[in-house]
Design a protein around this motif. Structure first.
Motif, PDB file in Angstrom:
ATOM      1  N   SER A 355     -31.554  52.747  26.993  1.00 25.86           N
ATOM      2  CA  SER A 355     -31.760  51.310  27.222  1.00 25.86           C
ATOM      3  C   SER A 355     -33.243  50.952  27.262  1.00 25.86           C
ATOM      4  N   LEU A 356     -34.091  51.909  27.627  1.00 27.60           N
ATOM      5  CA  LEU A 356     -35.527  51.635  27.706  1.00 27.60           C
ATOM      6  C   LEU A 356     -36.162  51.440  26.326  1.00 27.60           C
ATOM      7  N   ARG A 357     -35.426  51.767  25.283  1.00 33.86           N
ATOM      8  CA  ARG A 357     -35.924  51.531  23.936  1.00 33.86           C
ATOM      9  C   ARG A 357     -35.973  50.032  23.615  1.00 33.86           C
ATOM     10  N   ASP A 358     -35.122  49.277  24.261  1.00 30.33           N
ATOM     11  CA  ASP A 358     -35.043  47.832  24.026  1.00 30.33           C
ATOM     12  C   ASP A 358     -35.885  47.126  25.073  1.00 30.33           C
ATOM     13  N   THR A 359     -37.130  46.823  24.747  1.00 34.77           N
ATOM     14  CA  THR A 359     -38.055  46.272  25.726  1.00 34.77           C
ATOM     15  C   THR A 359     -39.122  45.423  25.049  1.00 34.77           C
ATOM     16  N   ASP A 360     -39.630  44.466  25.796  1.00 35.32           N
ATOM     17  CA  ASP A 360     -40.796  43.703  25.354  1.00 35.32           C
ATOM     18  C   ASP A 360     -42.072  44.190  26.033  1.00 35.32           C
ATOM     19  N   ALA A 361     -41.945  45.185  26.908  1.00 29.30           N
ATOM     20  CA  ALA A 361     -43.094  45.639  27.685  1.00 29.30           C
ATOM     21  C   ALA A 361     -44.100  46.403  26.833  1.00 29.30           C
ATOM     22  N   VAL A 362     -43.610  47.072  25.774  1.00 22.54           N
ATOM     23  CA  VAL A 362     -44.489  47.787  24.847  1.00 22.54           C
ATOM     24  C   VAL A 362     -44.143  47.352  23.433  1.00 22.54           C
ATOM     25  N   ALA A 363     -45.053  47.596  22.513  1.00 22.22           N
ATOM     26  CA  ALA A 363     -44.910  47.067  21.153  1.00 22.22           C
ATOM     27  C   ALA A 363     -43.722  47.667  20.408  1.00 22.22           C
ATOM     28  N   ASP A 364     -43.502  48.968  20.579  1.00 22.88           N
ATOM     29  CA  ASP A 364     -42.443  49.656  19.841  1.00 22.88           C
ATOM     30  C   ASP A 364     -41.690  50.542  20.818  1.00 22.88           C
ATOM     31  N   GLY A 365     -40.603  50.039  21.366  1.00 22.39           N
ATOM     32  CA  GLY A 365     -39.876  50.770  22.387  1.00 22.39           C
ATOM     33  C   GLY A 365     -39.294  52.075  21.895  1.00 22.39           C
ATOM     34  N   ASP A 366     -38.812  52.115  20.654  1.00 21.43           N
ATOM     35  CA  ASP A 366     -38.256  53.353  20.105  1.00 21.43           C
ATOM     36  C   ASP A 366     -39.325  54.436  20.012  1.00 21.43           C
ATOM     37  N   ALA A 367     -40.456  54.097  19.419  1.00 16.84           N
ATOM     38  CA  ALA A 367     -41.528  55.079  19.273  1.00 16.84           C
ATOM     39  C   ALA A 367     -42.043  55.525  20.633  1.00 16.84           C
ATOM     40  N   TRP A 368     -42.107  54.593  21.578  1.00 17.60           N
ATOM     41  CA  TRP A 368     -42.621  54.896  22.924  1.00 17.60           C
ATOM     42  C   TRP A 368     -41.737  55.943  23.596  1.00 17.60           C
ATOM     43  N   ILE A 369     -40.413  55.782  23.520  1.00 18.07           N
ATOM     44  CA  ILE A 369     -39.511  56.760  24.121  1.00 18.07           C
ATOM     45  C   ILE A 369     -39.576  58.090  23.385  1.00 18.07           C
ATOM     46  N   ASP A 370     -39.628  58.048  22.051  1.00 17.26           N
ATOM     47  CA  ASP A 370     -39.727  59.296  21.290  1.00 17.26           C
ATOM     48  C   ASP A 370     -40.992  60.064  21.681  1.00 17.26           C
ATOM     49  N   ASP A 371     -42.089  59.355  21.809  1.00 17.44           N
ATOM     50  CA  ASP A 371     -43.349  60.008  22.158  1.00 17.44           C
ATOM     51  C   ASP A 371     -43.338  60.501  23.601  1.00 17.44           C
ATOM     52  N   LEU A 372     -42.702  59.746  24.471  1.00 18.38           N
ATOM     53  CA  LEU A 372     -42.564  60.175  25.868  1.00 18.38           C
ATOM     54  C   LEU A 372     -41.811  61.503  25.932  1.00 18.38           C
ATOM     55  N   ASN A 373     -40.698  61.587  25.237  1.00 19.83           N
ATOM     56  CA  ASN A 373     -39.915  62.829  25.235  1.00 19.83           C
ATOM     57  C   ASN A 373     -40.698  63.987  24.638  1.00 19.83           C
ATOM     58  N   ALA A 374     -41.470  63.705  23.597  1.00 20.20           N
ATOM     59  CA  ALA A 374     -42.286  64.756  22.985  1.00 20.20           C
ATOM     60  C   ALA A 374     -43.368  65.233  23.943  1.00 20.20           C
ATOM     61  N   SER A 375     -43.939  64.301  24.701  1.00 19.22           N
ATOM     62  CA  SER A 375     -44.959  64.678  25.676  1.00 19.22           C
ATOM     63  C   SER A 375     -44.380  65.579  26.751  1.00 19.22           C
ATOM     64  N   ILE A 376     -43.216  65.222  27.278  1.00 25.60           N
ATOM     65  CA  ILE A 376     -42.576  66.051  28.302  1.00 25.60           C
ATOM     66  C   ILE A 376     -42.319  67.454  27.768  1.00 25.60           C
ATOM     67  N   GLU A 377     -41.777  67.541  26.568  1.00 22.50           N
ATOM     68  CA  GLU A 377     -41.459  68.847  25.982  1.00 22.50           C
ATOM     69  C   GLU A 377     -42.712  69.688  25.788  1.00 22.50           C
ATOM     70  N   SER A 378     -43.783  69.049  25.303  1.00 22.42           N
ATOM     71  CA  SER A 378     -45.023  69.772  25.062  1.00 22.42           C
ATOM     72  C   SER A 378     -45.632  70.297  26.356  1.00 22.42           C
ATOM     73  N   TRP A 379     -45.683  69.440  27.380  1.00 25.49           N
ATOM     74  CA  TRP A 379     -46.258  69.868  28.655  1.00 25.49           C
ATOM     75  C   TRP A 379     -45.378  70.916  29.328  1.00 25.49           C
ATOM     76  N   ASP A 380     -44.083  70.792  29.197  1.00 31.42           N
ATOM     77  CA  ASP A 380     -43.191  71.794  29.784  1.00 31.42           C
ATOM     78  C   ASP A 380     -43.462  73.171  29.185  1.00 31.42           C
ATOM     79  N   ASP A 381     -43.590  73.228  27.870  1.00 35.82           N
ATOM     80  CA  ASP A 381     -43.874  74.502  27.207  1.00 35.82           C
ATOM     81  C   ASP A 381     -45.206  75.080  27.683  1.00 35.82           C
ATOM     82  N   THR A 382     -46.214  74.242  27.756  1.00 36.48           N
ATOM     83  CA  THR A 382     -47.543  74.706  28.148  1.00 36.48           C
ATOM     84  C   THR A 382     -47.557  75.223  29.581  1.00 36.48           C
ATOM     85  N   LEU A 383     -46.892  74.521  30.481  1.00 35.21           N
ATOM     86  CA  LEU A 383     -46.931  74.905  31.889  1.00 35.21           C
ATOM     87  C   LEU A 383     -46.157  76.185  32.161  1.00 35.21           C
ATOM     88  N   VAL A 384     -45.047  76.383  31.464  1.00 34.07           N
ATOM     89  CA  VAL A 384     -44.323  77.648  31.594  1.00 34.07           C
ATOM     90  C   VAL A 384     -45.207  78.789  31.112  1.00 34.07           C
TER      91      VAL A 384
END
Length: 425
Positions: A355-384
């Motif tokens: 549902s957070l993909r559908d928003t006026d708070a950021v310019a591109d909600g789909d890309a924002w969520i995709d990038d958020l998930n990618a950031s979490i995955e990247s940091w998780d790998d690095t921290l392990v």
């Protein structure tokens, strides 16, 4: 604003030798903290002595700042640690006049105090003012994502919150409109626990439960579980719990210690697979004050974000250790949810993320969520890779010791991947 913040970096993190070899002389283009304040700058990686020399001709500066905590409290250590580091590295040219225990402005008014000049530096909680800070509130709504653990979870959340925050132009723009300049767009002082006076052992136990919440996301999740959310700022939590206005409170252990109510809520739940989301703080300057500082002062204030990060993590871990010990002494402790509750929360969170993909708070909600998930995955790998396995909350007092974690590789990675592109120049 330049387009460099429009998408998150998702490449593997460059740390260690790459940082040492390539970053110590970097002086990157600023895209997050306004233009330079005038005068000569200094390269990133300058020594304390080089900073003192660069500041020799700068007139003394006093920065009016605020901490939510009493002087010397663990809950205010991130602010005091940052300010102490700046004072030391400025050779006394920069000093802080600190108002403790929110003496100048309550949490909901700190942004106003930055704008009207009562404060030069303060910690804003955008979740309290969603209409004024919609992009920051949107980030807060997504903080249920990622690991929720005491050790790796805290490292991961602080990394990806800052990563996503700095990659979101709208966060900086809304603070600029409010007369504030962001230094740390989102920081985490502890993952959110359900803190109760008695155990919550089943989904049925949520029926009719009155729970203090700090965000709309928490209240919505609780509502779907059968509980009722009660919204209030953290200074009011103790009295509400003491008087029986609420049964539980959704907050970090740091807030429990700050509010002095661990004895009222000795039964806490934090589940690695069932995040509730938080209300991130934003460390920000008054824009009028920030723009009055010479460039080298802005650079020192920016470079010492490392002290903010380290002080925050160490103080939160110390607080977790003390809070868990106190809860265990009171007959409680920290557990995870039973499977039926964890599964219900996971289902709610999956739907919410979409549902957070559908928003006026950021310019591109789909890309924002995709990038958020990618950031979490990247940091998780690095921290392990950097730090190994998670530490369970109830084991934390026995397995963690102050100052034993080498945080430099973590801080190097954050500067490399997030901060240096936004250093004042």
């Amino acid at each position: 604003m330049p387009a460099s913040r429009s998408r998150l970096k998702t490449a593997s993190l460059g740390i260690g030798a790459a940082v040492a070899a390539g970053l110590l002389t970097a002086c990157a283009e600023n895209t997050g903290n306004g233009g330079g304040g005038g005068g000569e700058g200094i390269d990133f990686g300058a020594t304390k002595e080089e900073y003192a020399e660069a500041l020799a001709d700068v007139d003394p500066i006093t920065i009016t700042a605020q901490s939510p905590s009493p002087k010397g409290s663990l809950t205010g250590a991130k602010f005091e640690g940052y300010m102490q580091a700046v004072e030391e590295w400025s050779d006394g040219k920069i000093s802080f006049d600190i108002a403790y225990s929110n003496a100048i402005a309550p949490p909901q008014e700190i942004d106003n105090a930055l704008n009207d000049g009562r404060l030069d530096l303060g910690s804003v909680v955008p979740a309290y003012e969603r209409e004024e800070f919609p992009a920051s509130a949107h980030l807060a709504e997504a903080t249920f994502a990622g690991g929720q653990g005491a050790f790796l979870g805290l490292l991961e959340s602080n990394a990806w919150w800052m990563d996503v925050g700095y990659a979101t132009d709208e966060i900086f723009e809304e603070f600029e409109e409010a007369g504030a300049t962001v230094l740390v767009p989102a920081f985490n002082s502890g993952l959110i626990a359900l803190n109760c006076g008695g155990p919550v052992d089943s989904l049925d136990d949520f029926a009719g439960l009155q729970v203090i919440t700090g965000t709309a996301t928490q209240a919505d999740t609780l509502g779907q579980l059968g509980a009722s959310g009660v919204s209030m700022a953290y200074p009011e939590i103790y009295e509400a719990l003491q008087r029986g206005v609420a049964d539980c409170s959704m907050n970090s252990l740091l807030v429990s210690v700050l509010g002095g109510f661990t004895d009222l809520t000795p039964h806490a739940i934090i589940d690695s697979g069932a995040g509730f989301g938080s209300g991130p703080g934003t460390w920000a300057f008054s824009t009028a004050a920030w723009e009055s500082y010479p460039l080298v002062v802005q650079q020192l204030l920016f470079d010492r974000i490392d002290a903010f990060i380290e002080s925050n993590l160490e103080s939160v871990w110390q607080t977790i250790s003390e809070a868990v010990g106190a809860m265990q002494d009171a007959g409680g402790g920290i557990t995870e949810y039973p499977a039926e509750v964890r599964d219900a929360i996971a289902e709610i969170n999956e739907a919410r993320m979409e549902s957070l993909r559908d928003t006026d708070a950021v310019a591109d909600g789909d890309a924002w969520i995709d990038d958020l998930n990618a950031s979490i995955e990247s940091w998780d790998d690095t921290l392990v890779e950097l730090y190994g396995e998670e530490i369970a909350y109830d084991d934390f007092p026995a397995e963690w010791s102050p100052g034993e974690t080498d945080l430099q590789p973590y801080i190097d990675a954050i500067f490399d991947e997030v901060l240096l592109d936004h250093r004042p120049s």
